[in-house]
Design a protein around this motif. Structure first.
Motif, PDB file in Angstrom:
ATOM      1  N   LYS A  57       0.886  -1.310   0.017  1.00  0.00           N
ATOM      2  CA  LYS A  57      -0.215   0.219  -0.196  1.00  0.00           C
ATOM      3  C   LYS A  57       0.975   1.195   0.214  1.00  0.00           C
ATOM      4  N   GLU A  58       1.844   1.217   1.114  1.00  0.00           N
ATOM      5  CA  GLU A  58       2.462   2.668   0.820  1.00  0.00           C
ATOM      6  C   GLU A  58       3.486   2.644  -0.347  1.00  0.00           C
ATOM      7  N   ASP A  59       4.117   1.574  -0.970  1.00  0.00           N
ATOM      8  CA  ASP A  59       4.743   1.906  -2.013  1.00  0.00           C
ATOM      9  C   ASP A  59       4.045   2.315  -3.204  1.00  0.00           C
ATOM     10  N   LEU A  60       2.968   1.550  -3.469  1.00  0.00           N
ATOM     11  CA  LEU A  60       2.175   1.951  -4.677  1.00  0.00           C
ATOM     12  C   LEU A  60       1.536   3.407  -4.650  1.00  0.00           C
ATOM     13  N   ASN A  61       1.145   4.064  -3.314  1.00  0.00           N
ATOM     14  CA  ASN A  61       0.682   5.064  -2.968  1.00  0.00           C
ATOM     15  C   ASN A  61       1.928   6.323  -3.394  1.00  0.00           C
ATOM     16  N   ASN A  62       3.091   5.770  -2.715  1.00  0.00           N
ATOM     17  CA  ASN A  62       4.009   6.744  -2.894  1.00  0.00           C
ATOM     18  C   ASN A  62       4.988   6.885  -4.168  1.00  0.00           C
ATOM     19  N   TYR A  63       5.072   5.643  -4.776  1.00  0.00           N
ATOM     20  CA  TYR A  63       5.854   5.659  -5.739  1.00  0.00           C
ATOM     21  C   TYR A  63       5.528   4.856  -7.036  1.00  0.00           C
ATOM     22  N   ASN A  64       4.240   4.624  -6.940  1.00  0.00           N
ATOM     23  CA  ASN A  64       3.371   3.933  -8.027  1.00  0.00           C
ATOM     24  C   ASN A  64       3.957   2.634  -8.547  1.00  0.00           C
ATOM     25  N   GLU A  65       4.949   1.924  -7.480  1.00  0.00           N
ATOM     26  CA  GLU A  65       5.591   0.356  -7.721  1.00  0.00           C
ATOM     27  C   GLU A  65       6.125   0.030  -6.654  1.00  0.00           C
ATOM     28  N   CYS A  66       6.123  -1.186  -6.616  1.00  0.00           N
ATOM     29  CA  CYS A  66       7.057  -2.069  -5.512  1.00  0.00           C
ATOM     30  C   CYS A  66       7.844  -3.184  -6.132  1.00  0.00           C
ATOM     31  N   MET A  67       8.486  -3.334  -5.138  1.00  0.00           N
ATOM     32  CA  MET A  67       9.479  -4.847  -5.480  1.00  0.00           C
ATOM     33  C   MET A  67       9.789  -5.108  -4.383  1.00  0.00           C
ATOM     34  N   ILE A  68       9.059  -6.068  -3.789  1.00  0.00           N
ATOM     35  CA  ILE A  68       9.216  -6.667  -2.522  1.00  0.00           C
ATOM     36  C   ILE A  68       9.622  -8.250  -2.386  1.00  0.00           C
ATOM     37  N   PRO A  69      10.956  -8.386  -1.691  1.00  0.00           N
ATOM     38  CA  PRO A  69      11.290  -9.789  -1.574  1.00  0.00           C
ATOM     39  C   PRO A  69      10.555 -10.515  -0.476  1.00  0.00           C
TER      40      PRO A  69
END
Length: 412
Positions: free
Chosen positions: A147-159
């Protein structure tokens, strides 16, 4: 903006239950969390984990107040190792009902497919309560980061663990632009020289180098030595990303008229008068903004640009000494202060032929020098000028060769 994200599953003894949510308490109450819920989950629970006919497909739901939209992809995994021989879950995203849901569809589908594979591999979801491994992230932590990454950066890469990573990106969805015509004139909205580099497509670079706000699409294709179809495709891409706008050909025989929005200019809303003055004044002292209002309001449907210029010159205002007329007209069209009045030609003989079902080729006609195919009321003079490479006066000369009373000129 994602308002909430949650993981729900179907428990044989309890039914549909929210297992994790972010932010805490946004969907169902949590101990020691005082937060208003986004919607009443009990009213929508049967749609979060629906009957099997609706599983394994993308589903959207609106809450009863039509304030929020829930996007999910319920999954049903059939296997004998599960109680009742199936495992049902759903990862849902909550957004405002007015927000565009299309960019989030790929995210919801990716969440469903990723966690389905992880469940099949090692029962990542169903055995969550029994796993004590320190080598993987918890589902609650994953939801918070997503939620935080998509809201702030519009993308996420989470191991997630040694074998799995969640990679997602929100792509903006632009409306499909209107088709590019050969008589349109592109005007750039950004400085391409500051962003273009050696990795850009060669055709695109050649087309961009010819965009000057004056040349029409056909002229750009010719000067760039690029096929007309490829030029249109390149400009279509620039339109899609809102990098250019398309205007009509500027000719002194054009007719323009004010729109109701010209009142905003007269009232100088958002400093529009100074913006226009900085764009159109070229020489001499800076004139009062009153003259710009006077120029816009004196345009009308019965007067060409040439006649409009002569009117002001006869009244003692030498417009051409102070104002770039092309930029002045372009500013008005871009801001919606004026609109273009197009000219069309209609042949009564052509229309009668259509009614009677005649399919006569117009190039066989001696009258009009091949102008017949343009005399159907659907081809503006701009198109005729560009496709036949002739001016407005020449078009009128050729139309005079039609039978007397056959051709009418329509302004609209």
């Amino acid at each position: 903006m994602i308002q909430g994200i949650f993981f729900a599953r179907f428990l044989p003894q309890q039914g549909t239950k929210v297992v994790h949510q972010s932010p805490p308490g946004c969907i169902v109450p949590e101990p020691d969390v005082d937060r208003p819920r986004l919607f009443d989950f009990d009213l929508l629970s049967e749609y979060i984990i629906p009957r099997q006919a609706f599983c394994n497909r993308y589903v959207t739901i609106c809450d009863p107040d039509c304030k929020y939209r829930i996007l999910g992809h319920p999954v049903c995994i059939k296997d004998e190792k599960y109680e009742r021989n199936e495992f049902m879950f759903n990862f849902c995203i909550v957004i405002n009902a007015d927000d565009d849901k299309i960019p989030y569809e790929a995210v919801v589908r990716r969440l469903a497919s990723t966690f389905t594979e992880m469940e099949i591999q090692n029962q990542f979801l169903s055995l969550e309560d029994y796993s004590n491994s320190q080598d993987r992230r918890s589902i609650a932590a994953l939801l918070e980061i997503i939620k935080e990454d998509l809201n702030n950066y519009n993308e996420c890469m989470i191991p997630v663990d040694d074998a799995n990573t969640i990679n997602m990106k929100l792509f903006p969805i632009h409306p499909h632009p209107p088709p590019v015509k050969s008589w349109h004139v592109p005007i750039s909205k950004i400085k391409f020289s500051e962003i273009i580099d050696d990795t850009w497509d060669l055709t695109m670079k050649k087309v961009i180098s010819q965009i000057d706000g004056i040349k029409d699409v056909r002229r750009i294709a010719h000067d760039a030595d690029v096929a007309l179809d490829l030029t249109k495709i390149a400009l279509q891409h620039l339109l899609y990303y809102d990098s250019v706008i398309m205007l009509d050909l500027f000719l002194f025989g054009n007719v323009y008229a004010p729109t109701p929005d010209v009142n905003d200019f007269i009232e100088d809303r958002d400093g529009m008068q100074d913006e226009c003055a900085n764009y159109v004044y070229i020489n001499g002292p800076r004139l009062p903004n009153f003259y710009l209002c006077r120029l816009f309001t004196s345009l009308c449907t019965s007067r060409t640009v040439k006649e409009w210029l002569k009117l002001h010159i006869d009244q003692g205002f030498p417009v051409l000494n102070y104002v770039d007329v092309r930029r002045f007209i372009q500013f008005g069209v871009i801001k919606g202060l004026i609109y273009r009045v197009h000219k069309y030609t209609v042949s009564a003989q052509y229309l009668a032929g259509l009614v009677n079902g005649e399919r006569k080729e117009w190039r066989e006609w001696r009258t009009g020098e091949g102008m017949g195919r343009f005399a159907d009321g659907c081809h503006c003079f701009d198109q005729i000028c560009v496709e036949r490479n002739i001016g407005d006066a020449k078009i009128m000369d050729q139309l005079w060769k039609f039978p007397k009373g056959d051709v009418e000129i329509i302004y609209r």
